[in-house]
Design a protein around this motif. Structure first.
Motif, PDB file in Angstrom:
ATOM      1  N   GLN A   1      26.813   1.897  -3.515  1.00 10.53           N
ATOM      2  CA  GLN A   1      26.645   2.600  -4.779  1.00 10.53           C
ATOM      3  C   GLN A   1      25.381   2.150  -5.518  1.00 10.53           C
ATOM      4  O   GLN A   1      25.092   2.621  -6.610  1.00 10.53           O
ATOM      5  CB  GLN A   1      27.877   2.408  -5.678  1.00 10.53           C
ATOM      6  N   ILE A   2      24.615   1.261  -4.906  1.00 13.89           N
ATOM      7  CA  ILE A   2      23.382   0.744  -5.500  1.00 13.89           C
ATOM      8  C   ILE A   2      22.213   1.028  -4.567  1.00 13.89           C
ATOM      9  O   ILE A   2      22.312   0.836  -3.354  1.00 13.89           O
ATOM     10  CB  ILE A   2      23.489  -0.774  -5.741  1.00 13.89           C
ATOM     11  N   ASP A   3      21.082   1.491  -5.131  1.00 10.23           N
ATOM     12  CA  ASP A   3      19.866   1.645  -4.341  1.00 10.23           C
ATOM     13  C   ASP A   3      19.258   0.259  -4.170  1.00 10.23           C
ATOM     14  O   ASP A   3      18.485  -0.217  -5.012  1.00 10.23           O
ATOM     15  CB  ASP A   3      18.886   2.584  -5.056  1.00 10.23           C
ATOM     16  N   LEU A   4      19.614  -0.402  -3.084  1.00 14.38           N
ATOM     17  CA  LEU A   4      19.217  -1.795  -2.878  1.00 14.38           C
ATOM     18  C   LEU A   4      17.712  -1.944  -2.696  1.00 14.38           C
ATOM     19  O   LEU A   4      17.113  -2.928  -3.159  1.00 14.38           O
ATOM     20  CB  LEU A   4      19.944  -2.367  -1.659  1.00 14.38           C
ATOM     21  N   ALA A   5      17.077  -0.988  -2.039  1.00 11.87           N
ATOM     22  CA  ALA A   5      15.634  -1.066  -1.821  1.00 11.87           C
ATOM     23  C   ALA A   5      14.887  -0.969  -3.146  1.00 11.87           C
ATOM     24  O   ALA A   5      13.943  -1.724  -3.401  1.00 11.87           O
ATOM     25  CB  ALA A   5      15.180   0.033  -0.867  1.00 11.87           C
ATOM     26  N   ALA A   6      15.313  -0.032  -3.994  1.00 14.85           N
ATOM     27  CA  ALA A   6      14.668   0.106  -5.304  1.00 14.85           C
ATOM     28  C   ALA A   6      14.891  -1.135  -6.147  1.00 14.85           C
ATOM     29  O   ALA A   6      13.980  -1.602  -6.846  1.00 14.85           O
ATOM     30  CB  ALA A   6      15.210   1.342  -6.019  1.00 14.85           C
ATOM     31  N   ALA A   7      16.095  -1.682  -6.085  1.00 14.37           N
ATOM     32  CA  ALA A   7      16.392  -2.898  -6.846  1.00 14.37           C
ATOM     33  C   ALA A   7      15.499  -4.043  -6.394  1.00 14.37           C
ATOM     34  O   ALA A   7      14.921  -4.768  -7.225  1.00 14.37           O
ATOM     35  CB  ALA A   7      17.861  -3.269  -6.693  1.00 14.37           C
ATOM     36  N   ALA A   8      15.344  -4.222  -5.094  1.00 15.43           N
ATOM     37  CA  ALA A   8      14.496  -5.296  -4.581  1.00 15.43           C
ATOM     38  C   ALA A   8      13.043  -5.094  -4.993  1.00 15.43           C
ATOM     39  O   ALA A   8      12.363  -6.034  -5.411  1.00 15.43           O
ATOM     40  CB  ALA A   8      14.611  -5.369  -3.059  1.00 15.43           C
ATOM     41  N   ALA A   9      12.572  -3.861  -4.896  1.00 12.02           N
ATOM     42  CA  ALA A   9      11.176  -3.570  -5.228  1.00 12.02           C
ATOM     43  C   ALA A   9      10.858  -3.857  -6.687  1.00 12.02           C
ATOM     44  O   ALA A   9       9.710  -4.135  -7.044  1.00 12.02           O
ATOM     45  CB  ALA A   9      10.854  -2.109  -4.901  1.00 12.02           C
ATOM     46  N   HIS A  10      11.868  -3.798  -7.545  1.00 12.82           N
ATOM     47  CA  HIS A  10      11.668  -4.040  -8.970  1.00 12.82           C
ATOM     48  C   HIS A  10      12.193  -5.402  -9.416  1.00 12.82           C
ATOM     49  O   HIS A  10      12.334  -5.675 -10.602  1.00 12.82           O
ATOM     50  CB  HIS A  10      12.321  -2.920  -9.787  1.00 12.82           C
ATOM     51  N   GLY A  11      12.504  -6.252  -8.445  1.00 10.08           N
ATOM     52  CA  GLY A  11      12.907  -7.615  -8.772  1.00 10.08           C
ATOM     53  C   GLY A  11      14.290  -7.725  -9.371  1.00 10.08           C
ATOM     54  O   GLY A  11      14.568  -8.659 -10.133  1.00 10.08           O
TER      55      GLY A  11
END
Length: 412
Positions: free
Chosen positions: A78-88
């Motif tokens: 339910q979380i966009d993990l790639a986007a989260a990682a890219a934005h710290g």
């Protein structure tokens, strides 16, 4: 002060742990959609959710102050993990805390369906005394087929054997068979022999539509079927057809392609009203014991990340834990490109700062370096680290554990 927003009735233990760490906590009972989430999180750095709230790329990009997300469940789809990682934005979950609760529900449903307890219960509630052994069986001696042999599948395997069941399992990865369980090479092999088939796969996109009409057709006549994993894994229409035709003698479903956001909302499904079918509202891990354990586990991971930068068991950023030396701590998430550590240490050297301790880890496109150093914020090094092209997120804690978060991470 750091602020956390916890949604979807997360256990009070999480609130207690975060508040004890000096974090201001606000709670809401239901889930929020994308627009609601962006508005609600404007002044928060930490988000806690369960399975109904979706954290999209738009949510993450709209909230530059968001530092961490805790999903108080096993799944993270339910979380966009790639986007989260890219934005710290570090993401934490609870991969083990509700395993026993899910396993116990699966076992209870296997027994209930095999004994046709649902049918006997319904008859008595309608005023009919229907005492008969027709269609009722012991689970002892029957074969359980487990698709997905992870934490839940493997523990279910052990307990099912204790009940006298024979266990076969299928997994795409090489897994050690526990007890007398037998690993099969294909799902077809499993379906040919299993009297009960239960799915325990994760939420990766490749599992969507895994179990459809062709799979149901290969199951043994009279077998039972369970899905306590993900709603999108199973073709619900095909399951309905196989129950109504009598090809399957029963089914238990805990997860659905579309689920209500809040308790009390109407539930709509083609599976309602079918004979010997148990429907539960995504409660596989919803025991008081499991929810307390999850609340404790995830909140402590969030606390540790905010206090010391520990990313142990994070799902989308490099994992490391550096023992704290008591001096200032610099926590730098950066793009995983050559030479970053050398540049970081050169900045420290240029400002006459002595490194007390340091640790670096990488994961995919992201790197994470944690450095303990005295008075670094007063030496001007932090501004240069923030300005580095590779920097994704820079956090600083001084020796007195007061948090400072330089604005505007250079997320890409």
């Amino acid at each position: 002060m750091l602020r956390a927003l916890l949604l979807e009735n997360i256990h009070p233990a999480a609130v207690q742990n975060l508040r004890a760490a000096g974090i201001e906590v606000h709670v809401r009972s239901g889930a929020l959609d994308e627009a609601e989430l962006i508005e609600a999180l404007a002044d928060f750095q930490i988000l806690g959710i369960r399975s109904k709230t979706t954290v999209t790329r738009k949510v993450i990009e709209s909230l530059p102050g968001l530092l961490a997300v805790g999903t108080f469940s096993i799944g993270t789809n339910q979380i966009d993990l790639a986007a989260a990682a890219a934005h710290g934005v570090a993401v934490f979950n609870a991969p083990y805390s509700n395993t026993r609760s899910v396993v116990e529900l699966a076992l209870a449903e296997i027994i209930a369906l095999t004994r046709r307890l649902t049918v006997r219960d319904k008859a008595l509630h309608s005023g009919t005394w229907d005492k008969t052994a027709d269609g009722s069986h012991e689970v002892r001696g029957r074969t359980l087929g487990i698709i997905g042999y992870g934490n839940i599948g493997s523990q279910l395997s052990v307990l099912a054997e204790n009940l006298g069941m024979r266990v076969v399992f299928y997994d795409t990865a090489e897994k050690l068979a526990l007890g007398n369980a037998h690993r099969v090479e294909t799902i077809d092999e499993l379906l040919e022999v299993a009297d009960a088939v239960t799915i325990h796969v994760d939420g990766r996109k490749g599992n969507a539509g895994l179990f459809g009409a062709d799979m149901f057709a290969r199951m043994k006549p009279g077998a039972i079927f369970l899905n306590l994993s993900r709603g999108f894994v199973v073709d619900v229409a095909s399951l309905r057809e196989n129950i109504l035709s009598g090809h399957l003698s029963g089914a238990a479903v805990d997860v659905f392609p579309t689920e209500p956001k809040k308790r009390g909302e109407e539930f709509v499904s083609d599976l309602r009203g079918l004979p010997n079918v148990i429907l539960t509202p995504h409660v596989g891990g919803s025991t008081e014991e499991a929810q307390e354990a999850i609340g404790e586990f995830v909140s402590k991971k969030l606390r540790d990340y905010m206090q010391t930068g520990s990313t142990t068991l994070a799902v989308n950023v490099p994992k490391l834990q550096l023992e704290h030396t008591g001096v200032g701590r610099i926590m730098l998430l950066h793009r995983n490109v050559p030479g970053v550590l050398a540049k970081v240490n050169q900045v420290f050297a240029d400002h006459g700062a002595n490194i007390e301790a340091q640790m670096l880890a990488t994961h995919g496109d992201l790197g994470y370096v944690v450095t303990d150093i005295s008075d670094v914020t007063q030496r001007g090094a932090s501004a240069k680290l923030q300005a580095m092209e590779s920097t994704v997120r820079l956090r600083i804690r001084d020796a007195f554990e007061r948090p400072e978060f330089p604005p505007g991470p250079a997320a890409g």
